[in-house]
Design an enzyme around this catalytic site. Structure first.
Site, PDB file in Angstrom:
ATOM      1  N   SER A  18     -57.808 -31.405  40.900  1.00 17.02           N
ATOM      2  CA  SER A  18     -56.932 -30.434  40.249  1.00 17.02           C
ATOM      3  C   SER A  18     -57.681 -29.153  39.946  1.00 17.02           C
ATOM      4  O   SER A  18     -57.535 -28.580  38.886  1.00 17.02           O
ATOM      5  CB  SER A  18     -56.356 -31.023  38.966  1.00 17.02           C
ATOM      6  OG  SER A  18     -57.413 -31.446  38.130  1.00 17.02           O
ATOM      7  N   SER A 267     -55.259 -29.433  26.896  1.00 21.26           N
ATOM      8  CA  SER A 267     -54.644 -29.638  28.193  1.00 21.26           C
ATOM      9  C   SER A 267     -54.904 -28.460  29.104  1.00 21.26           C
ATOM     10  O   SER A 267     -55.084 -27.327  28.664  1.00 21.26           O
ATOM     11  CB  SER A 267     -53.142 -29.825  27.992  1.00 21.26           C
ATOM     12  OG  SER A 267     -52.429 -29.436  29.133  1.00 21.26           O
ATOM     13  N   LYS A 268     -54.889 -28.760  30.403  1.00 20.51           N
ATOM     14  CA  LYS A 268     -55.069 -27.676  31.362  1.00 20.51           C
ATOM     15  C   LYS A 268     -53.872 -26.750  31.331  1.00 20.51           C
ATOM     16  O   LYS A 268     -53.906 -25.656  31.849  1.00 20.51           O
ATOM     17  CB  LYS A 268     -55.235 -28.197  32.785  1.00 20.51           C
ATOM     18  CG  LYS A 268     -55.364 -29.672  32.893  1.00 20.51           C
ATOM     19  CD  LYS A 268     -55.519 -30.119  34.344  1.00 20.51           C
ATOM     20  CE  LYS A 268     -55.922 -31.564  34.366  1.00 20.51           C
ATOM     21  NZ  LYS A 268     -56.646 -31.990  35.515  1.00 20.51           N
ATOM     22  N   ARG A 269     -52.819 -27.201  30.727  1.00 16.23           N
ATOM     23  CA  ARG A 269     -51.630 -26.358  30.677  1.00 16.23           C
ATOM     24  C   ARG A 269     -51.695 -25.342  29.535  1.00 16.23           C
ATOM     25  O   ARG A 269     -50.823 -24.497  29.414  1.00 16.23           O
ATOM     26  CB  ARG A 269     -50.389 -27.216  30.483  1.00 16.23           C
ATOM     27  CG  ARG A 269     -50.158 -28.245  31.561  1.00 16.23           C
ATOM     28  CD  ARG A 269     -48.675 -28.573  31.628  1.00 16.23           C
ATOM     29  NE  ARG A 269     -48.382 -29.988  31.808  1.00 16.23           N
ATOM     30  CZ  ARG A 269     -48.385 -30.603  32.979  1.00 16.23           C
ATOM     31  NH1 ARG A 269     -48.732 -29.950  34.061  1.00 16.23           N
ATOM     32  NH2 ARG A 269     -48.069 -31.882  33.054  1.00 16.23           N
TER      33      ARG A 269
END
Length: 572
Positions: A18, A267-269
């Site tokens: 990712s 989070s990567k978000r």
RNA sequence: GGCCCCUUCGUCUAGUCUGGUCCAGGACACCACCCUUUCAAGGUGGGUACACGGGUUCAAAUCCCGUAGGGGUCACCA
């Protein structure tokens, strides 16, 4: 139920592809690495790319470079050429990409089916969704009911397959209590019924995470599984699968999760979240323009991104968007911290402190120490919030520990990667001067570049925006800063080009201050700083003037005086 | 909501297993003062925590029970 014993310790880090490695993943990798190294074992890197959609979309193996930068080199895994030129990876248990191991999974799944331990199921996603929603409405946990699918005859299954109905393979979970033994969390019992007949092969023929992980850990002789706590409940599935397949149980240890400072899950978000909020607040209908003048993302992509919380902007687009919106992106990826000028050894040290400590009030240590001392019984059970302020303090300490030559070398390394224009413009000699002048005050390797942009700016582009601090330096007092500035110009002009250095400047300006009985060098230092930099912050004034050079200094002072000429009349 | 787990300063944590040496230690942050040509850095000093309620015990942050709060998980994602 066999147990792994008397074997080389093997740990593995198994991320999905990712893009970038975020700090939580980095901490897991770090502990896996330290544990393996501390036991003279092997550290395996495996890529879990069984989600075709995700793997093709987000993709990228950027995190290999992140691991390399942190110094976490894998003994087995994808072949990779490190920054220092040496090659890591490979190994006899490959391939290390799960998408290349499908035949192995299929063989094992076929065996389970033949043994009656797994079966084909033809439920449609819609049917499952409906069942899930119904369960939720009744405030019940959803558990797949395999009765109907299990009751199907072989003939039924053949017929459905022949019709081309998509199907998955589900594991026939034994219905009994399952005891999970964990080196960190202790022992927990999941009551019978908690694990349902979960999917082990998806309709696209790929195995699910649960299945692939169990088979590969065994194939790669993994003895210790260290992973994030969010996997704890999954362990039951893995235990059951291992039994069905006749595989050994590795030792499990579930690491506490790392949180944001506000307590939310990191989070990567998070970056997209920050950007989306800013975009909505600004009421932007379409994508702002990037540095090249065209929209950062096209209209369709923008709308899709704005409307869907799960859509992520590619790294570069996110950076451009942040610049356009004037938002600071949260630092969550290893690459973010690298760009911000943190040292890899400091990140390693600090990451280790989130969830583990050696005791004895000891906080500063290196990777070698961690490998030697890391043990599962000192890993805490509680989630940790990632405290950037403390990280920054550690980084400052580490920078101050460096000798001058090391600091310069590291500063240049960082600059070559992130500020090549700055270095080219300033030149090697003045870079050395800048390093010396910034060393004590730099918390990161990035600060000297960002904070001293005025050094490489065009003389004609310096401006003095309305600002309280600038105003104070220039107009307050009697005589005020502008007057002092104007008055010291002749003294500065009298200095020869080749004599324009810290020693001369110091002597000349101190003489100037003494003759005028200004009392304090600040009376002229601060106006000079403002004139020459356009701001109120710079390295020590004499260093600043020397680095800038005689011509630029005099020109900038001249422009500054001109800019304030009229407004100065009243107070001078 | 079901299941599982967790609970020491604002934050990361030491101490908990092997009760007394803990009216709880360190670090970062914070506050005050000092130093100072800006911003920093540096120096000195300071405040702040055993979630709550019951037990057990001569003695509990440490053992037991309950309550509250937090987290994780419930996918054809990993």
């Amino acid at each position: 139920m066999s147990h792994v014993a008397d074997r080389t310790t093997v740990t593995r880090f198994a991320p999905s592809p990712s893009g970038n490695l975020h700090v939580g993943g980095a901490r897991t990798a770090l502990f896996c690495y330290a544990f393996a190294k501390g036991h003279d074992g092997r550290f395996v890197l495996r890529i879990e790319d069984t989600d075709q959609k995700r793997s093709s979309e987000a993709a990228g193996l950027g995190f290999l470079a992140d691991l390399d930068w942190l110094g976490l080199h894998w003994d087995e895994g994808p072949v990779f050429t490190c920054q220092d030129g040496r090659s890591v990876g490979g190994g006899e248990h490959g391939p290390y990409f799960q998408s290349e191991r499908l035949a192995t999974y299929d063989a094992a799944i076929d065996r389970l089916i033949a043994e009656g331990k797994a079966y084909l199921a033809f439920d449609t996603p819609e049917e499952l969704d409906a069942a899930r929603q119904a369960a939720r409405a009744e405030k019940r946990a959803f558990r797949y009911d395999g009765a109907a699918a299990r009751a199907l005859s072989d003939a039924d299954r053949e017929r459905l397959r022949a019709e081309g109905r998509p199907c998955v393979v589900r594991f026939a979970s034994p219905q009994r209590d399952i005891v999970i033994r964990d080196e960190i969390l202790g022992e927990a019992t999941l009551p019978a019924g908690e694990v349902d007949d979960f999917v082990i092969r998806k309709a696209d023929g790929f195995p699910t995470y649960h299945f692939a992980v169990v088979l590969d850990d065994a194939a790669m002789q993994v003895t210790h599984v260290l992973r994030a706590q969010e996997h704890f409940n999954n362990t039951a599935k893995h235990l059951l699968l291992q039994e069905a397949l006749g595989l050994p149980h590795p030792t499990y240890a579930h690491l506490p999760i790392i949180f944001n400072p506000d307590g939310s899950k990191m989070s990567k978000r998070d970056k997209d979240k920050a950007l989306r909020e800013a975009a909505k607040t600004a009421g932007l209908e379409k994508s702002p323009d990037g540095p090249d003048g065209s929209p950062i993302v096209d209209e369709k992509a923008y709308a899709r991104w704005l409307g869907d919380k799960t859509v992520q902007l590619p790294g570069e687009a996110a950076t451009a968007m942040a610049a356009a919106l004037g938002v600071a992106l949260p630092e969550i990826d290893v690459e973010d911290f690298r760009r911000s000028g943190y040292l890899p050894e400091v990140l390693v040290n600090f990451l280790a402190l989130n969830g583990w400590s050696p005791g004895d009030d000891l906080e500063k240590f290196d990777l070698a120490f961690l490998c030697q001392r890391f043990a599962l019984d000192r890993v805490v059970k509680t989630p940790a919030r990632f405290d950037r302020a403390k990280l920054l303090a550690f980084n400052l300490d580490a920078i101050q520990q460096m000798d001058e030559a090391t600091f310069l070398a590291r500063l240049l390394d960082h600059g070559r990667r992130y500020h090549p224009g700055f270095i080219a413009r300033l030149g090697e000699e003045r870079m050395a001067a800048l390093a010396a002048a910034s060393h004590a005050r730099s918390k990161t390797l990035d600060e000297p570049y960002v904070g001293n942009a005025f050094l490489v700016a065009d003389d004609e582009s310096i401006s003095w925006p309305p600002d309280k601090a600038i105003d104070k330096a220039l107009r307050k007092g009697e005589p005020n800063g502008l007057a002092n500035l104007a008055a010291c110009v002749p003294a500065l002009q009298a200095i020869d080009e080749h004599a324009w250095n810290v020693a001369t400047l110091e002597r000349v300006l101190e003489t100037f201050v003494a003759e005028r009985e200004l009392g304090n060098i600040g009376k002229v230092a601060q106006p000079l700083r403002v004139a020459v930099s356009g701001g109120t912050v710079s390295p020590p004034i004499f260093d600043t003037l020397e680095m800038l050079g005689r011509t630029s200094c005099l020109r900038r002072i001249e422009r500054c005086l001109a800019a304030f000429e009229h407004s100065n009349v009243a107070t001078s």
